[in-house]
Design a protein around this motif. Sequence first.
Motif: not given
Lengths: 487, 411
Positions: A258, A312-314, A317-318, A320-321, B202, B222-223, B226
């Motif tokens: 991401i 914030g979403v990123a 996401t980081e 969580f993943i 979100f 992670t991508m 998106w």
Amino acid sequence: MSAHNESILREPLITGENITYSKITDDVLVPVENKPNKAWWIGFTVAALFALLWVVSVGYTFYVGIGAWGLNKTVGWAWDITGFVWWVGIGHAGTLISAVLLLFRQNWRNSINRSAEAMTIFAVICAATYVVSHMGRPWLAYWPLPLPNQFGSLWVNFNSPLVWDVFAISTYFSVSLVFWYTGLLPDIATIRDRAAGVRKKIYTILSFGWAGSVKNWQRFEAVSLILAGISTPLVLSVHTIVSMDFATSLEPGWHTTIFPPYFVAGAIFSGFAMVQTLLLVVRKVMNFENYITMFHIESMNKIIIVTGSIVGVAYLTELFIAWYSGVEYEQYAFLNRVSGPYWWAYWSMMTCNVISPQLFWFKKIRTSITASWILSIVVNIGMWFERFVIIVTSLHRDYLPSSWVMFYPSIVDVCVFLGSIGLFFTLFLLFLRVLPAIAIAEVKLLLKSASDQVKQKQIAEGHVKKEEGEAYQESLTKYDSVDYLKV
Amino acid sequence: MGTHNHTTHNFNEQFEFSGKAKTWSLVAMLIGIVAIAYGFLIDSSEHHSERTFANLLLMGYYFTCICAAGAFFLALQFVAQAGWSAGLLRIPQAFAKVLPVAAFILILIIIAGLFSHNLYHHWHLEGISDEKHANFDPIVAEKSSFLNAPFFLLRQVVFLSIYSIFAVLLTRYSNAEDKLGGLANYNKSIKVATIFLVIFGFTQPIWSFDTIMSIEAHWFSTMFGWYNFAALWVSGLCAITLTIILLKKSGHLTWVNENHLHDLGKFIFAFSIFWTYVWFSQFLLIWYANIPEETVYFYKRWEDEYKFWFWLNIVINFLAPVLILMTRDAKRQTNTLMFVCILLLCGHWLDYYMMIMPGSLEEHRDFGITEIGIAIGFVGLFTFLMLTKLASKPLVPQNHPLLEESLHHQI
């Protein structure tokens, strides 16, 4: 552009009474055509002293080598790259405002694009100084260029994202500079036409013979659009490549897919924050309240919430993943970020970048100049921490626990960073003295369609629906440049 | 452009859903039913029910995404205070109104596939997190607190219900505006749109991790969220544009002209590049780092069964729109734009195919009656439901406060 059909619901981009084309020119050129006041001299002196600090500390680094910094064998990259990424990120807003907002026909860009582009150029210069000081041996600065082996350097490694960086940033810098300068031409010609003596000679050369003819304007419009089209992918590419400096590696916490769009969003975020920091002061000190209105401030704050939330979403996401991946190194890297010895850096980043911008959801806060200014600084701090967190917390505890260390910056690290801020402000303050901080010609385009006086006239003449007229008047209550009771 | 644009149009015009459009959408649905029946009952190959379920998931997801893109488009216009699009808002509104049905169908497909072990068997298998069981999978066991059937279904239901509620709310205010006029409903729409965008922003990544990425439960990126959003948005824009063009061709939407199409074309052009950017970043970073647990995803797609389609995906979804829509004229020519829309809608079918099949059918993937028939069936279902919704209201939100800007839009 449906200029003459603009809805009354759109807030004014120019406020004030009896604004004419010539008044715009006069107002914007006040700082350029007069001797600087005390405030400017104080600001300039302080900034220049810090710039001097930069010269000294970078000079010292060149003299003793980058051992002068606080780097150690585990953390081989810290404040230097943090500072570099921070500056490149800030250097994003200018072209975003100019190019992307132009493509989206957002007219409010017209009064902020000039300063934002100037800021971009100076921020990229600061970033470039970091690249050079990184090298330790600046006289070999040509080594990243693909010169033939006979010249003395080795052919560059095209597989390295650091080489891509050299190309991306230098291309971005060149195009931003051309874009900025092209936009300046009509305004420089305006200064030229009003100047005398040596100033006239200088501005004559700088104006490239701009005559203001129809043909000039036609080409100007065409080239603006073409440059906007070219710079839009460039804006994206620069921070994409910067993110790949990290993401192509095998380092837990760095290698994540991401990174490219997340870095771009973060860069726009920090760029807008810096524009806000600068312009809120500029509009006050230079009396630009009628051209940089509350609508501009509020719009920028909205962009800050959006990009802050994307970031914030990123982050989430980081996190969580990292857990979901089941990779224990990845999991540890994030656990260490959140709760390790650098927890305070992680939570500063989270608070400054994700949580505090959410305050802009309140209209009172996003239309308060003081609050906007403070929060813009908070974002700048948060974005510095973001890079520090990514870089140092990923490195300081590597695969071998016996080599785990903390990073402590040396005084030289701190001075290079503070010095680069001084350099930035020195350049920006000089810019304010010699070039118009607002794009005169572009703001004039809005006078007949988007100014408060035109809208008031439409309301007075009964051209608009009553309810919409009232909504417009009500929107003016938050403007510090409009005396609401009078209207 | 005529400044008296509004005098020549009939704003009370309503779309009548009948004749050929209705017949053909019903025929398409019938084809879909036949194809599903064929996939389950007649097809006798070893993996026939898995294959049918994989295709149902593909089209169920695609269908939901297109409708969600309608809601997203709508919300974006309100939040950005966009004027140019006011005259064409009824089309994304019709998309958004179908979202509850699409979501319901998707949930049914997921439940049926999950419990019949035709979908998500990579993580939903008896004893998969039991150390003593033959099916034990330590990697899946570790994430079983997230990937387990009840929690998984709960997330699907919660996310999709929230999206649906907001989609319907957004259209409801617009209908009220038709009757009452004024600004109250416009202002409410802005509020609801903002809340929707935040929630969607979100949760959408998690929704695509669940629905698509968990098909290959070991793999992670992670991508991915998106990346799915980019596909959703491009295909949604294409579906909106295609609907507008077809409506115009049948004599409706006279107030939407080449300027509006030009803007839609620019969006399609730009976001096709964005899709490629996201696709390429994910690919490049995984290829470059060359970590086995990540590259396994692309290894599968590099096998003979998939390699051609893997590259075709990029050609259709990147090269074609970039080369064809580059010029200003191309975006303003109805037929060129229509061609690109159809091409990209097929292209993103392939995109989803490449996300789903290598993880579910692996080397047994196929392309035949099941694939084509189910795709046609869902197109028919979407067309039928969307046009029914479209026909229920006038084709323009005539009290939209920015309508004048849309009518005089010129670029």
